[in-house]
Design a protein around this motif. Structure first.
Motif, PDB file in Angstrom:
ATOM      1  N   LEU A 710       0.955  -1.135   0.026  1.00  0.00           N
ATOM      2  CA  LEU A 710       0.161   0.028   0.067  1.00  0.00           C
ATOM      3  C   LEU A 710       1.020   0.996   0.002  1.00  0.00           C
ATOM      4  CD1 LEU A 710      -2.900   1.378   0.072  1.00  0.00           C
ATOM      5  CD2 LEU A 710      -2.454   1.115   2.897  1.00  0.00           C
ATOM      6  N   LEU A 712       1.376   5.184   0.449  1.00  0.00           N
ATOM      7  CA  LEU A 712       0.696   6.268   1.183  1.00  0.00           C
ATOM      8  C   LEU A 712       1.377   7.430   0.663  1.00  0.00           C
ATOM      9  CD1 LEU A 712      -0.068   4.840   4.667  1.00  0.00           C
ATOM     10  CD2 LEU A 712      -1.595   4.750   2.628  1.00  0.00           C
ATOM     11  N   ARG A 723      -7.124   5.073   4.427  1.00  0.00           N
ATOM     12  CA  ARG A 723      -6.782   3.946   3.343  1.00  0.00           C
ATOM     13  C   ARG A 723      -6.250   2.781   4.234  1.00  0.00           C
ATOM     14  NH1 ARG A 723      -3.423   5.514  -1.468  1.00  0.00           N
ATOM     15  NH2 ARG A 723      -3.686   3.621  -2.089  1.00  0.00           N
ATOM     16  N   VAL A 724      -5.397   3.072   5.137  1.00  0.00           N
ATOM     17  CA  VAL A 724      -4.544   2.165   5.939  1.00  0.00           C
ATOM     18  C   VAL A 724      -5.781   0.914   6.471  1.00  0.00           C
ATOM     19  CG1 VAL A 724      -3.367   1.407   7.867  1.00  0.00           C
ATOM     20  CG2 VAL A 724      -2.653   3.056   6.433  1.00  0.00           C
ATOM     21  N   GLU A 725      -6.747   1.667   7.113  1.00  0.00           N
ATOM     22  CA  GLU A 725      -7.870   0.809   7.804  1.00  0.00           C
ATOM     23  C   GLU A 725      -8.465  -0.246   6.831  1.00  0.00           C
ATOM     24  OE1 GLU A 725     -11.948   1.555  10.322  1.00  0.00           O
ATOM     25  OE2 GLU A 725     -10.669   3.186   9.729  1.00  0.00           O
ATOM     26  N   TYR A 727      -7.353  -1.187   3.701  1.00  0.00           N
ATOM     27  CA  TYR A 727      -6.490  -2.192   3.321  1.00  0.00           C
ATOM     28  C   TYR A 727      -6.073  -3.144   4.166  1.00  0.00           C
ATOM     29  CZ  TYR A 727      -1.829  -3.910   1.357  1.00  0.00           C
ATOM     30  OH  TYR A 727      -1.079  -4.807   1.059  1.00  0.00           O
ATOM     31  N   VAL A 728      -6.095  -3.036   5.442  1.00  0.00           N
ATOM     32  CA  VAL A 728      -5.752  -4.074   6.358  1.00  0.00           C
ATOM     33  C   VAL A 728      -6.753  -5.169   6.399  1.00  0.00           C
ATOM     34  CG1 VAL A 728      -5.464  -4.630   8.815  1.00  0.00           C
ATOM     35  CG2 VAL A 728      -4.202  -2.843   7.740  1.00  0.00           C
ATOM     36  N   ILE A 741       3.773  -1.314   3.950  1.00  0.00           N
ATOM     37  CA  ILE A 741       2.829  -0.171   3.807  1.00  0.00           C
ATOM     38  C   ILE A 741       4.100   0.929   3.527  1.00  0.00           C
ATOM     39  CG2 ILE A 741       1.483   1.706   4.894  1.00  0.00           C
ATOM     40  CD1 ILE A 741       0.230  -0.705   6.221  1.00  0.00           C
ATOM     41  N   HIS A 743       5.058   4.562   3.432  1.00  0.00           N
ATOM     42  CA  HIS A 743       4.751   5.730   3.931  1.00  0.00           C
ATOM     43  C   HIS A 743       5.888   6.766   3.823  1.00  0.00           C
ATOM     44  CE1 HIS A 743       7.296   4.458   7.046  1.00  0.00           C
ATOM     45  NE2 HIS A 743       6.245   3.266   7.671  1.00  0.00           N
ATOM     46  N   VAL A 754       0.601   5.694  11.282  1.00  0.00           N
ATOM     47  CA  VAL A 754       0.237   4.296  10.680  1.00  0.00           C
ATOM     48  C   VAL A 754       0.636   3.348  11.661  1.00  0.00           C
ATOM     49  CG1 VAL A 754       1.079   2.686   8.853  1.00  0.00           C
ATOM     50  CG2 VAL A 754       0.398   5.157   8.224  1.00  0.00           C
ATOM     51  N   LEU A 758      -1.596   0.419  13.599  1.00  0.00           N
ATOM     52  CA  LEU A 758      -1.264  -1.018  13.423  1.00  0.00           C
ATOM     53  C   LEU A 758      -1.091  -1.899  14.596  1.00  0.00           C
ATOM     54  CD1 LEU A 758       0.997  -0.821  10.191  1.00  0.00           C
ATOM     55  CD2 LEU A 758      -1.452  -1.542  10.176  1.00  0.00           C
TER      56      LEU A 758
END
Length: 785
Positions: A710, A712, A723-725, A727-728, A741, A743, A754, A758
């Motif tokens: 991903l 970012l 987007r992280v939420e 994607y996970v 990820i 970043h 991030v 996590l």
């Protein structure tokens, strides 16, 4: 639609609420400019767009709308030859990227057969502009700085800058390390003044280093001196910096010219993205107020089921059924203050404005809204001090203006019509005004205190009385609208409940005219009849449910009885057949013996007699006839139509009617089977739904493609975490044990955010920075449990 009416009905507050759900400045701008339309086709189109966005939110959670900026000023400046700053170029690239992300999202919807034709058509006008985005991102970083890769010249100049800076620092650091430096310098550091490297020298040792004094401390004890030995090196450094700035300016002007070439496309993209964000905001607001899409008409017909005022707290608001424009076109609401009459007016007007603006409204499914050419409202005390107008005069100014413009396509809301003057004259005037508006064909809801208007609805066709219920026991209004029942005065009952002496109340009653008492008694009787009718309706509904349950139980018992009967009859028939078969075998043996004896002993037994005996034996075998299952007579039912959901009584299975094959026979789809069934064997369950019957959720399994990385970079903090939420969740559904990820390094704020997210995720086993070959501290590797 008049701005004054929009303010009176508080439509601006609806727009303020809507602004909270828009994610971009262009979306907020569209929300702020929202106005109702009087064109039925346009309103229907708006409502369909909102429904499509609501459908996406139901199925996918949200639309990817991050990274959108209002880049129209920058594009316009580039078009007229201006230069765009690196930050502005980064915003242009971000907006182009946001458009491409949204386009891929809609392509994904199409692949999953999620139909949103209006939004898909709008998205088709979006320009990808991949080449322009690539040119910008190649030269401008996500932090809005010009990269070394922007040009070979810039890379060379920056390498030269680093080399010259290194030389200057080395010369100055050697001076700091000298034996006398600690005595002559205020601090053993290299600092910068006027973009030139200097040393902090004590006042008394200024002559030792020579060179140029650029600054001094506030006390005057320290001088910031550029030593003579590095003046030339600093000059060279400055020259290189000037060349660097000239090259950066050249790059920015070149990029600005590229932007200028795509100005129309950029304007179109901003328009599309802003509109999609605006429609998404309407759908999110509809979800927040539990709104639904009403059917629309231009015939002045309003049917609001369980309508709620959208600006009143859900814990306090009372839902009411509001009907107008079908059997009656005018509603006169009577009753005391603080009972909810004005709220009813505002609910009707505001919900209509919302519907005509493409917003879903807080009503139950199946509601209907009218599209009016104009809505007029005279609500509240609008006394004007500046114009020295009384309350009555102020209301009359509004009413005069309304009567000049009202027609058959108008909705008129009068609050306390005729108030503020002599009661008798005010009541007469109110009746005359209502007659005038009614004759124009407008739809009217009016509230009043005047008892004379309680009989108004009984004298005129198309007019109905209404009131807001008041609970005398608790001395509080229930805010429930009662259409068809005029309001009555509760002064005597309230006074009695509060302890006023009975003889005082009776004395007061004697001062009221006989006609008034008759009207009040009539209203009380109507209220009592209504309550009794409601109770009887509930009781009848309960009996009906019990009867339906009993009917179904009896059907099942009858079917079970006949099935059991058939089973027992089959068993008995089988046993009888076995006995007969045994007897037949014995008879055959006897017949054979008789034939043998006839042959051997010449017995007088004829062949046809033997044949008749065998025939009688065969006839003795019982024939089993199935008993038809008789279903108890059902009450008269609705005529069946193709698409109806039915129950096949013989099998106890549900199915759907496809077509009628004969007068008494239907073709029914039961699961994957199609069969012909007699109409008498079908029980109607429900009609087909008009709305889209596709699944409400789309679950991504392990076959769904999810990237192992991903990226970012270039995202804003809030958008990145969103987007992280997502994607996970996708990675977990795809069954990945580990993902990465990206970043970037930057300031570290995004990386920290991030990683904090996590660390607190229940499905994350551990996280770590990437190895040297994986991206180092610019990448976080996530391992799932």
């Amino acid at each position: 639609m008049q701005d004054k009416v929009l303010r009176t009905l508080e439509f601006h507050k609806i727009k303020e609420e809507l602004l909270h759900y828009a994610t971009s400045s262009v979306g907020k701008e569209a929300a702020g400019a929202l106005r109702p339309s009087s064109d039925l086709t346009e309103v229907q189109n708006w409502q369909e767009e909102t429904e499509e966005a609501a459908k996406i939110i139901r199925l996918r959670g949200s639309l990817p709308l991050g990274g959108i900026f209002d880049i129209r000023p920058q594009a316009k400046r580039a078009q007229i030859g201006g230069m765009i700053s690196p930050t502005e170029l980064m915003e242009i690239a971000s907006t182009i990227r946001a458009g491409r992300v949204l386009s891929r999202f809609f392509e994904d919807l199409a692949e999953q057969e999620i139909e949103v034709p209006l939004l898909q058509e709008y998205m088709s006008t979006l320009n990808p502009l991949a080449e322009l985005q690539q040119k910008i991102t190649f030269a401008i970083s996500e932090h809005g700085t010009v990269l070394d890769s922007a040009s070979d010249t810039l890379r060379g100049l920056r390498n030269q800058l680093r080399t010259n800076e290194s030389r200057v620092r080395e010369r100055l650091e050697s001076m700091i390390r000298s034996s006398n430096a600690s005595k002559m310098l205020s601090d053993a550091i290299v600092t910068i003044r006027n973009d030139r490297f200097v040393l902090p020298v004590k006042q008394e040792y200024r002559s030792v280093y020579g060179g140029i004094i650029h600054d001094q401390s506030s006390s005057g004890q320290t001088l910031f001196i550029e030593p003579e030995a590095i003046v030339q090196l600093n000059n060279s450094l400055q020259e290189t910096r000037v060349k660097e700035q000239m090259e950066i300016e050249r790059i920015l002007r070149e990029l600005s010219s590229h932007v200028a070439a795509y100005t129309p496309e950029l304007f179109q993209n901003v328009k599309v993205l802003g509109h999609i964000d605006f429609v998404s905001a309407k759908a999110k607001y509809a979800k927040a107020i539990k709104g639904t899409k009403p059917s629309l008409n231009d015939e002045g017909r309003i049917k609001f089921f369980k309508a709620k005022h959208p600006l009143i707290s859900a814990d306090e608001v009372v839902a009411n059924d509001i009907f107008l424009g079908d059997e009656f076109t005018t509603i006169v609401i009577t009753g005391p203050n603080t009972g909810g009459k004005t709220v009813t007016l505002k609910t009707t007007g505001l919900c209509t404005l919302m519907a005509q603006s493409g917003l879903q409204i807080p009503v139950m499914d199946g509601s209907e809204a009218a599209v009016f050419e104009d809505i007029f409202a005279d609500i509240g005390d609008e006394q004007s001090i500046e114009q020295s107008l009384s309350t009555f005069s102020s209301h009359m100014v509004n009413i005069v203006d309304i009567l000049k413009k009202v027609n058959h396509r108008s909705l008129v809301l009068f609050d306390e019509l005729g108030a503020g003057t002599d009661p008798q004259e005010g009541a007469a005037l109110a009746i005359s005004i209502l007659d005038e508006v009614y004759q124009r064909g407008a739809r009217v809801i009016a509230t009043t205190h005047y008892p004379e208007l309680k009989a108004y609805g009984y004298d005129r066709e198309g007019v109905i009385n209404a009131s807001v219920e008041f609970d005398v026991e608790s001395l509080r209004p229930t805010y429930k609208l009662l259409i068809g029942v005029p309001g009555r005065s509760n002064a005597f009952e309230i006074s009695k409940r509060l302890g006023l002496n009975e003889h005082v109340i009776e004395n007061a009653r004697s001062h009221i005219g006989e006609d008034t008492n008759k009207v009040e008694s009539m209203i009380a009787s109507l209220e009592e009849s209504r309550k009794q009718a409601e109770e009887e309706e509930l009781e009848a509904a309960d009996y009906l449910k019990q009867a339906e349950r009993l009917h179904k139980d009896l059907q099942q018992q009858v079917i079970a009885y006949y099935e059991e009967k058939d089973t027992l009859m089959d068993k008995a028939a089988a046993e009888a057949a076995a006995l007969v078969e045994k007897a037949r075998e014995e008879a055959e043996a006897v017949i054979s013996e008789l034939r043998r004896m006839r042959v051997e002993k010449q017995a007088d037994v004829k062949e046809h007699e033997l044949i008749d005996a065998r025939k009688r034996l065969e006839d003795a075998v019982p024939e089993r006839k199935k008993t038809a299952v008789k279903v108890p007579d059902k009450p008269k039912k609705r005529e069946l139509r193709p698409g109806d959901e039915v129950k096949v009584l013989t099998f106890g299975q549900k199915g759907q009617l496809l077509e009628k094959t004969s007068n008494q026979e239907w073709l029914v789809q039961i699961g994957i089977l199609k069969m012909k069934v007699k109409e008498a064997d079908l029980e109607f369950l429900k009609a087909p739904k008009e709305k889209d019957t596709k699944p409400l959720t789309t679950i991504k399994g392990k076959d769904y493609h999810v990237s192992l990385e991903l990226d970012l970079r270039g995202e804003r903090y809030e958008n990145a975490l969103s987007r992280v939420e997502k994607y996970v969740d996708d990675a977990l559904l795809a069954g990945y044990p580990r993902v990465s990820i990206i970043h970037g390094k930057g300031t570290g704020a995004l990386r920290q955010g991030v990683q904090e997210y996590l660390k607190n995720h229940r499905s994350v086993k551990r996280i770590r920075f990437g190895e040297a070959g994986e991206g180092g501290t610019g990448v976080t590797v996530v391992e799932f449990k």
